[in-house]
Scaffold this motif. Structure first.
Motif, PDB file in Angstrom:
ATOM      1  N   ALA A 148       0.820  -1.212   0.000  1.00 18.61           N
ATOM      2  CA  ALA A 148       0.000   0.000   0.000  1.00 18.61           C
ATOM      3  C   ALA A 148       0.854   1.262   0.000  1.00 18.61           C
ATOM      4  CB  ALA A 148      -0.945   0.003   1.194  1.00 18.61           C
ATOM      5  N   GLU A 149       2.132   1.114   0.363  1.00 19.28           N
ATOM      6  CA  GLU A 149       3.014   2.282   0.431  1.00 19.28           C
ATOM      7  C   GLU A 149       3.775   2.526  -0.866  1.00 19.28           C
ATOM      8  OE1 GLU A 149       2.875   4.196   3.045  1.00 19.28           O
ATOM      9  OE2 GLU A 149       1.447   2.796   3.958  1.00 19.28           O
ATOM     10  N   LEU A 150       3.532   1.682  -1.866  1.00 18.13           N
ATOM     11  CA  LEU A 150       4.241   1.824  -3.146  1.00 18.13           C
ATOM     12  C   LEU A 150       3.878   3.130  -3.836  1.00 18.13           C
ATOM     13  CD1 LEU A 150       3.809  -1.721  -4.702  1.00 18.13           C
ATOM     14  CD2 LEU A 150       6.000  -0.550  -4.392  1.00 18.13           C
ATOM     15  N   LEU A 223       0.007   3.925  -3.444  1.00 20.25           N
ATOM     16  CA  LEU A 223      -1.055   3.062  -3.966  1.00 20.25           C
ATOM     17  C   LEU A 223      -2.249   3.039  -3.013  1.00 20.25           C
ATOM     18  CD1 LEU A 223      -2.016   1.083  -6.098  1.00 20.25           C
ATOM     19  CD2 LEU A 223      -0.775  -0.736  -4.904  1.00 20.25           C
ATOM     20  N   GLY A 224      -1.974   2.983  -1.713  1.00 12.83           N
ATOM     21  CA  GLY A 224      -3.058   2.940  -0.731  1.00 12.83           C
ATOM     22  C   GLY A 224      -3.900   4.208  -0.765  1.00 12.83           C
ATOM     23  N   ALA A 227      -5.895   4.379  -4.024  1.00 13.13           N
ATOM     24  CA  ALA A 227      -7.023   3.443  -4.011  1.00 13.13           C
ATOM     25  C   ALA A 227      -8.165   3.994  -3.157  1.00 13.13           C
ATOM     26  CB  ALA A 227      -6.572   2.078  -3.494  1.00 13.13           C
TER      27      ALA A 227
END
Lengths: 263, 95
Positions: A148-150, A223-224, A227
């Motif tokens: 999620a940290e990407l 990414l998190g 999203a």
């Protein structure tokens, strides 16, 4: 030589090119010093013909939807209202979609402006910068908590387009499908990813709010976070399909693990 | 959904997306057309003969393909050195 006189005559020459009702500029002469009105007319005609040809090549599905003859007349109006602002013909036509949106004569085709947007974005992608898609296999080896940290770097040609109309279906039916399948113009809107990872421009379907995720990733969000923004737009946001479109399209050129706040 | 379960959902999506993406997307509106490319101008691999783009050694190699607009391959005609003509083929052309 830029005396005030020559500036005036250049401006007059240019004005007469764009407005056939104006007298032809003085001083346009041909062989043996005779006035060359015909040659001026030929030059004017060439300008319109070449710009119309550029628009036709750039918006082939718009041409197909309205027909050659209608397109030529519409292009002549567009060219007068929006003369080129750059000497590079590749850059001509960016205002066409906005023009179509306001152009009453195509009011019966409300999706036409979005088709033009799609074709313009394909054109930009075709001429955009090259970049090599990243090898994504290391992603699978990341700890699930790190995913999620990407943060992703998207391909410079990647753009998402969201429309209230089924733009991708209409475009495909007219540009690609050898056997024409009818498309219901009032079926649901569509979002697409446009990208040119190698030599060919790709068009990939996105689920609703997929464009929101892509825009957020382009802003450098994790990414998190991206999203979460997409899910706020559409409760049923499908992250898997959106990522699959990005991955299959070669639209990711890099990724960074980001600074995890959990440790 | 707390932060941890949201993170796991994202991880699941990412892994599924990777699995779905094993085959890269192909450009729409094109098809592989065999037997029409000039030497050195093929787009990619063929069965034997050459490894990839631009490496075919002979004109109109029956095993080398070129991407052409969809639907146009079968009507793309080439003239062979012996003067005969042949259309492109969606499959490698057998000898």
């Amino acid at each position: 030589m830029t005396s005030p006189d020559s500036l005036n005559s250049e401006a007059g020459f240019a004005r007469a090119l764009w407005d056939a009702r104006l007298p032809r500029p003085a001083g346009v002469i041909g062989r043996a010093g005779r006035p060359a009105a015909d040659r001026f007319d030929i030059h004017r005609n060439n300008i319109f013909a070449s710009l119309t040809a550029a628009l036709r090549a750039r918006f082939p599905v718009v041409v197909r939807l309205v027909g050659e003859a209608f397109f030529a007349d519409m292009a002549a109006i567009f060219i007068r209202r929006h003369p080129p602002v750059s000497p590079v013909i590749m850059e001509y036509g960016g205002a066409f979609a906005a023009f179509l949106k306001e152009f009453d004569a195509v009011g019966a085709l409300p999706y036409l402006a979005d088709i033009a947007r799609l074709e313009w974005l394909r054109h930009l992608a075709a001429h955009g910068a090259d970049a090599v898609p990243a090898d994504l296999s290391p992603l699978a080896r990341l700890a699930p908590s790190a995913m999620a940290e990407l943060r992703f770097t998207l391909h410079p040609t990647a753009t998402a387009l969201s429309s209230a109309y089924p733009v991708a279906s209409i475009w495909r039916a007219n540009a690609v499908a050898p056997d024409l399948q009818p498309v219901l113009a009032d079926s649901a809107g569509e979002s697409v990813l446009i990208v040119r990872p190698h030599r060919q421009v790709l068009l990939l379907d996105l689920p609703p709010a997929g464009d929101v995720l892509i825009a957020a990733l382009q802003e450098g969000r994790t990414l998190g976070d991206a999203a979460a923004l997409a899910a706020a737009r559409d409760l049923d946001f499908d992250l898997t399909l959106t990522l699959a479109a990005l991955f299959r399209g070669g639209a990711i050129t890099g990724f960074a693990p980001g600074h995890s706040s959990s440790n | 959904m707390n932060r941890r379960t949201a993170g796991l959902a994202i991880a699941g999506s990412l892994l599924s997306a990777l699995a779905l993406s094993a085959a890269p997307a192909a450009a729409e509106g094109t098809e592989k057309c065999y037997g029409i490319s000039l030497a050195g101008q093929n787009d990619c691999a063929s069965a034997g003969g050459n490894s990839c783009a631009g490496t075919s050694k002979i004109d109109y190699d029956k095993a080398a393909w070129k991407l052409v607009p969809a639907g146009s391959c079968a009507t793309t005609m080439v003239t062979l050195p012996d003067g005969s003509t042949r259309a492109g083929s969606l499959e490698p052309i057998g000898s």
